[in-house]
Design a protein around this motif. Structure first.
Motif, short mmCIF file in Angstrom:
data_model
loop_
_atom_site.label_atom_id
_atom_site.label_comp_id
_atom_site.label_asym_id
_atom_site.label_seq_id
_atom_site.Cartn_x
_atom_site.Cartn_y
_atom_site.Cartn_z
N ASP A 57 0.83 -1.21 0.00
CA ASP A 57 0.00 0.00 0.00
C ASP A 57 0.86 1.25 0.00
N GLY A 58 2.03 1.15 -0.64
CA GLY A 58 2.94 2.29 -0.70
C GLY A 58 2.50 3.35 -1.70
N SER A 59 3.43 4.24 -2.01
CA SER A 59 3.11 5.40 -2.85
C SER A 59 3.20 5.11 -4.34
N GLY A 60 3.69 3.94 -4.71
CA GLY A 60 3.81 3.62 -6.13
C GLY A 60 5.02 4.30 -6.75
N PHE A 61 5.27 4.05 -8.03
CA PHE A 61 6.41 4.64 -8.71
C PHE A 61 6.21 4.57 -10.21
N LYS A 62 7.04 5.29 -10.93
CA LYS A 62 6.97 5.29 -12.39
C LYS A 62 7.73 4.09 -12.95
N SER A 80 1.45 -0.52 -10.85
CA SER A 80 1.77 0.48 -9.84
C SER A 80 0.90 1.72 -10.00
N THR A 81 0.29 2.14 -8.90
CA THR A 81 -0.49 3.37 -8.86
C THR A 81 -0.07 4.14 -7.61
N GLU A 82 -0.72 5.29 -7.41
CA GLU A 82 -0.41 6.07 -6.21
C GLU A 82 -0.89 5.38 -4.93
N LYS A 83 -1.69 4.31 -5.08
CA LYS A 83 -2.20 3.59 -3.92
C LYS A 83 -1.37 2.34 -3.60
N GLY A 84 -0.36 2.05 -4.41
CA GLY A 84 0.47 0.90 -4.12
C GLY A 84 0.92 0.16 -5.36
N THR A 85 1.66 -0.89 -5.15
CA THR A 85 2.23 -1.68 -6.24
C THR A 85 1.92 -3.15 -6.04
#
Length: 261
Positions: A208-213, A241-246
């Motif tokens: 549930d992290g911040s995600g990444f490009k 990966s999204t802003e809600k997690g990976t």
């Protein structure tokens, strides 16, 4: 009239000849296609056999290496730690009031000895031959929850039916996915899901992290180790990966021609 009949015979003869030529060409093409298909099939089987032998050889080398490392850890490093703990214990008994630092050092070495014994056992060849993915995942989750502020959960809907050598490699892939999440995602929770999907073992490691490009994932974190091990098992790996997690999704064929006996 006779000339017309001769022309018709010539035309019919030519048509039959062309038809025979066409049929001959078709037969040749079919034979070529069949031979080409057989060649490609034989090539694919040879590649699969090569990959299977390669995987088997790699597993054997890893087992021998792990077994040797485990023996060295147990016989040498373990003995040194045991001797150090014994000397600390002697020093404690000579002091009426041993300092807290000495007591802490003794307890820490005791924990290190226990960890070392567990590690050397996990590298033993007999242990490797009896390796069970589910049992080791449960142990890994308990260990991480005990020593980390990040909560790790495990959901198992069905157990894999594959040789221990393949289960070990799959376990390493999952471990690396977890380590990537711990190091890079700034998450609070990691969820591991294991299920069967169309004769494949499906593993999802989600945080549930911040995600990444995409570029950051490929360059900074890397998929090389996981991709290589997944390829050895004849599977595939991808991520979302999204802003809600990976989420890292791993698909491994439960039964394939690359399975070792």
């Amino acid at each position: 009239m006779q000339k017309l009949s001769n022309d018709i015979v010539v035309i019919l003869g030519a048509s039959v000849f062309l038809l025979l030529i066409t049929l001959f060409i078709i037969v040749l093409l079919m034979a070529y296609k069949k031979r080409d298909y057989k060649h490609l099939k034989e090539k694919r089987l040879l590649e699969e056999d090569f990959n299977s032998q390669l995987l088997h050889s790699q597993i054997e080398v890893q087992e021998q290496t792990f077994s040797q490392i485990g023996k060295e850890l147990h016989d040498n490093v373990g003995q040194l730690l045991s001797t150090s703990r014994m000397l600390i214990g002697l020093a404690e008994r000579k002091l009426k009031t041993p300092p807290d630092a000495l007591l802490t050092a003794n307890a820490t070495i005791g924990e290190a000895i226990n960890e070392l014994r567990s590690l050397s056992k996990s590298l033993d060849k007999d242990w490797l031959s009896q390796f069970n993915l589910i049992d080791n995942l449960k142990t890994e989750v308990i260990r991480m929850n005990a020593g980390s502020s990040i909560k790790v959960s495990l959901e198992i809907q069905s157990e894999p039916d594959m040789p221990s050598s393949r289960q070990i490699i799959l376990f390493r892939i999952i471990q690396e996915a977890i380590q990537n999440a711990l190091k890079h995602s700034s998450c609070d929770h990691i969820a591991i899901h294991l299920n069967k999907n169309n004769r494949h073992i499906e593993i999802i490691v989600a945080d549930d992290g911040s995600g990444f490009k995409t570029g950051i994932f490929n360059k900074g974190m890397g998929l090389k180790n996981m991709q290589y091990r997944t390829k050895l098992l004849g599977g595939s790996i991808r991520y979302q990966s999204t802003e809600k997690g990976t989420s890292i999704i791993i698909l491994i064929p439960e039964n394939s021609q690359q399975n070792e006996d």
